[in-house]
Design a protein around this motif. Structure first.
Motif, PDB file in Angstrom:
ATOM      1  N   THR A  59       0.845  -1.202   0.000  1.00  0.00           N
ATOM      2  CA  THR A  59       0.000   0.000   0.000  1.00  0.00           C
ATOM      3  C   THR A  59       0.880   1.252   0.000  1.00  0.00           C
ATOM      4  O   THR A  59       0.511   2.280   0.541  1.00  0.00           O
ATOM      5  CB  THR A  59      -0.951   0.021   1.227  1.00  0.00           C
ATOM      6  N   SER A  60       2.056   1.168  -0.620  1.00  0.00           N
ATOM      7  CA  SER A  60       3.000   2.284  -0.570  1.00  0.00           C
ATOM      8  C   SER A  60       2.672   3.406  -1.553  1.00  0.00           C
ATOM      9  O   SER A  60       3.308   4.446  -1.528  1.00  0.00           O
ATOM     10  CB  SER A  60       4.422   1.788  -0.826  1.00  0.00           C
ATOM     11  N   ALA A  61       1.687   3.193  -2.423  1.00  0.00           N
ATOM     12  CA  ALA A  61       1.260   4.237  -3.363  1.00  0.00           C
ATOM     13  C   ALA A  61      -0.269   4.307  -3.306  1.00  0.00           C
ATOM     14  O   ALA A  61      -0.880   3.812  -2.365  1.00  0.00           O
ATOM     15  CB  ALA A  61       1.770   3.919  -4.770  1.00  0.00           C
ATOM     16  N   GLY A 106       4.714 -11.507   2.648  1.00  0.00           N
ATOM     17  CA  GLY A 106       5.622 -10.610   1.926  1.00  0.00           C
ATOM     18  C   GLY A 106       5.005  -9.227   1.919  1.00  0.00           C
ATOM     19  O   GLY A 106       3.789  -9.096   1.784  1.00  0.00           O
ATOM     20  N   VAL A 107       5.822  -8.207   2.067  1.00  0.00           N
ATOM     21  CA  VAL A 107       5.270  -6.849   2.135  1.00  0.00           C
ATOM     22  C   VAL A 107       6.188  -5.842   1.460  1.00  0.00           C
ATOM     23  O   VAL A 107       7.405  -5.910   1.586  1.00  0.00           O
ATOM     24  CB  VAL A 107       4.995  -6.438   3.607  1.00  0.00           C
ATOM     25  N   GLY A 108       5.573  -4.919   0.716  1.00  0.00           N
ATOM     26  CA  GLY A 108       6.305  -3.796   0.144  1.00  0.00           C
ATOM     27  C   GLY A 108       6.586  -2.775   1.232  1.00  0.00           C
ATOM     28  O   GLY A 108       5.666  -2.344   1.931  1.00  0.00           O
ATOM     29  N   VAL A 109       7.858  -2.414   1.410  1.00  0.00           N
ATOM     30  CA  VAL A 109       8.247  -1.524   2.510  1.00  0.00           C
ATOM     31  C   VAL A 109       8.532  -0.098   2.064  1.00  0.00           C
ATOM     32  O   VAL A 109       8.951   0.730   2.860  1.00  0.00           O
ATOM     33  CB  VAL A 109       9.466  -2.086   3.277  1.00  0.00           C
ATOM     34  N   GLY A 110       8.304   0.212   0.790  1.00  0.00           N
ATOM     35  CA  GLY A 110       8.527   1.566   0.316  1.00  0.00           C
ATOM     36  C   GLY A 110       9.781   1.655  -0.533  1.00  0.00           C
ATOM     37  O   GLY A 110      10.370   0.629  -0.868  1.00  0.00           O
ATOM     38  N   PRO A 111      10.163   2.873  -0.883  1.00  0.00           N
ATOM     39  CA  PRO A 111       9.601   4.149  -0.445  1.00  0.00           C
ATOM     40  C   PRO A 111       8.277   4.460  -1.144  1.00  0.00           C
ATOM     41  O   PRO A 111       7.891   3.791  -2.089  1.00  0.00           O
ATOM     42  CB  PRO A 111      10.680   5.153  -0.844  1.00  0.00           C
ATOM     43  N   GLY A 112       7.643   5.498  -0.636  1.00  0.00           N
ATOM     44  CA  GLY A 112       6.358   5.924  -1.173  1.00  0.00           C
ATOM     45  C   GLY A 112       5.616   6.747  -0.146  1.00  0.00           C
ATOM     46  O   GLY A 112       6.213   7.490   0.634  1.00  0.00           O
ATOM     47  N   ARG A 149      -6.969   7.024  -0.579  1.00  0.00           N
ATOM     48  CA  ARG A 149      -7.218   6.958   0.861  1.00  0.00           C
ATOM     49  C   ARG A 149      -8.010   5.698   1.165  1.00  0.00           C
ATOM     50  O   ARG A 149      -8.653   5.140   0.306  1.00  0.00           O
ATOM     51  CB  ARG A 149      -8.029   8.162   1.332  1.00  0.00           C
ATOM     52  N   GLY A 150      -7.957   5.275   2.402  1.00  0.00           N
ATOM     53  CA  GLY A 150      -8.773   4.155   2.831  1.00  0.00           C
ATOM     54  C   GLY A 150      -8.080   2.804   2.821  1.00  0.00           C
ATOM     55  O   GLY A 150      -8.719   1.781   3.055  1.00  0.00           O
ATOM     56  N   GLN A 151      -6.760   2.787   2.567  1.00  0.00           N
ATOM     57  CA  GLN A 151      -6.051   1.508   2.545  1.00  0.00           C
ATOM     58  C   GLN A 151      -6.139   0.790   3.897  1.00  0.00           C
ATOM     59  O   GLN A 151      -6.248  -0.432   3.932  1.00  0.00           O
ATOM     60  CB  GLN A 151      -4.575   1.689   2.161  1.00  0.00           C
ATOM     61  N   ALA A 152      -6.095   1.531   4.991  1.00  0.00           N
ATOM     62  CA  ALA A 152      -6.126   0.909   6.320  1.00  0.00           C
ATOM     63  C   ALA A 152      -7.430   0.147   6.531  1.00  0.00           C
ATOM     64  O   ALA A 152      -7.428  -0.941   7.105  1.00  0.00           O
ATOM     65  CB  ALA A 152      -5.947   1.965   7.412  1.00  0.00           C
ATOM     66  N   GLU A 153      -8.528   0.696   6.046  1.00  0.00           N
ATOM     67  CA  GLU A 153      -9.823   0.044   6.212  1.00  0.00           C
ATOM     68  C   GLU A 153     -10.024  -1.095   5.211  1.00  0.00           C
ATOM     69  O   GLU A 153     -10.717  -2.063   5.486  1.00  0.00           O
ATOM     70  CB  GLU A 153     -10.969   1.049   6.052  1.00  0.00           C
ATOM     71  N   ARG A 154      -9.405  -0.995   4.056  1.00  0.00           N
ATOM     72  CA  ARG A 154      -9.655  -1.965   2.985  1.00  0.00           C
ATOM     73  C   ARG A 154      -8.680  -3.143   2.967  1.00  0.00           C
ATOM     74  O   ARG A 154      -9.029  -4.231   2.477  1.00  0.00           O
ATOM     75  CB  ARG A 154      -9.590  -1.236   1.628  1.00  0.00           C
ATOM     76  N   PHE A 211       4.025   7.819   3.067  1.00  0.00           N
ATOM     77  CA  PHE A 211       4.403   7.552   4.459  1.00  0.00           C
ATOM     78  C   PHE A 211       3.351   6.721   5.182  1.00  0.00           C
ATOM     79  O   PHE A 211       3.654   5.690   5.776  1.00  0.00           O
ATOM     80  CB  PHE A 211       4.623   8.893   5.180  1.00  0.00           C
ATOM     81  N   THR A 212       2.095   7.152   5.117  1.00  0.00           N
ATOM     82  CA  THR A 212       1.025   6.443   5.820  1.00  0.00           C
ATOM     83  C   THR A 212       0.792   5.071   5.210  1.00  0.00           C
ATOM     84  O   THR A 212       0.610   4.079   5.921  1.00  0.00           O
ATOM     85  CB  THR A 212      -0.271   7.275   5.804  1.00  0.00           C
ATOM     86  N   GLY A 213       0.821   4.974   3.879  1.00  0.00           N
ATOM     87  CA  GLY A 213       0.628   3.696   3.215  1.00  0.00           C
ATOM     88  C   GLY A 213       1.677   2.676   3.612  1.00  0.00           C
ATOM     89  O   GLY A 213       1.372   1.501   3.841  1.00  0.00           O
TER      90      GLY A 213
END
Length: 196
Positions: A12-14, A65-71, A37-42, A73-75
């Motif tokens: 969810t980095s973008a 596995g997770v994308g750690v960024g960059p991108g 917006r809304g990645q946290a809820e979705r 900040f909140t995502g």
């Protein structure tokens, strides 16, 4: 750990919520939902739907596995905290994959992986140097840029790289922040506290 682990990857980095499921070395499903917006809820419902649609449940997972960024900040915080929480709750390892590593897998030979940033800038990490934010015009003088605007390809690559990097005790994923958050202190006047 099985030799061909089942890995759930997400990013969810973008301006998206993206996920992929890897089983037996093959990506069996992926999905992307554009959103600013809304990645946290979705994120969690999206992951549950992806698992359910493919006959899996949380206990079938061998790793995250997770994308750690960059991108964004909140995502980045959303993805990394979700990955660490899932890994802890499921007692499976979580593997962080940077956007630079994912793009390096996708980029044609000789192209410089670059991640779009606000205000006509890009995130770069040339030749293993420290990641930095550069004006796009300046970045183009360093060589041909590879900017991937296909989150589906990126999250699939995150899953494959997580599978390759999986060890019995990987380091918990950590956000890759290139610059500090844009948050400004509140301008509101704090309330006056009265002594009793």
């Amino acid at each position: 750990m099985r030799s061909d682990p089942t890995i759930l990857a997400f990013d969810t980095s973008a301006a998206h919520c993206a996920a992929a499921l890897l089983q037996n070395g093959v990506i069996v499903a992926s999905c992307v939902e554009p959103m600013s917006r809304g990645q946290a809820e979705r994120l969690m419902p999206l992951l549950e739907e992806l698992l359910e649609e493919n006959g899996c449940n949380w206990q079938d997972l061998d790793a995250i596995g997770v994308g750690v960024g960059p991108g964004n900040f909140t995502g980045i915080r959303i993805s990394v905290s979700a990955a660490r929480g899932l890994a802890l709750g499921l007692d499976v390892p979580a593997v962080g994959v940077s956007g630079f590593d994912a793009l390096a897998e996708l980029a044609p030979k000789g192209d410089l992986p670059a991640i779009p940033a606000p205000r006509d800038q890009v995130y770069l990490m040339p030749d293993g140097a420290k990641a930095r934010l550069v004006a796009r015009h300046d970045a183009e003088s360093l060589g041909r840029l590879y900017l991937c605007d296909q989150p589906d390809r990126q999250v699939r690559t995150i899953a494959r790289l997580a599978s390759r990097r999986l060890t019995s005790t990987p380091t918990p994923p950590a956000p890759l922040y290139v610059r500090p958050a844009d948050a400004a202190p509140s301008r509101d006047v704090p309330p006056v506290l009265l002594d009793e």
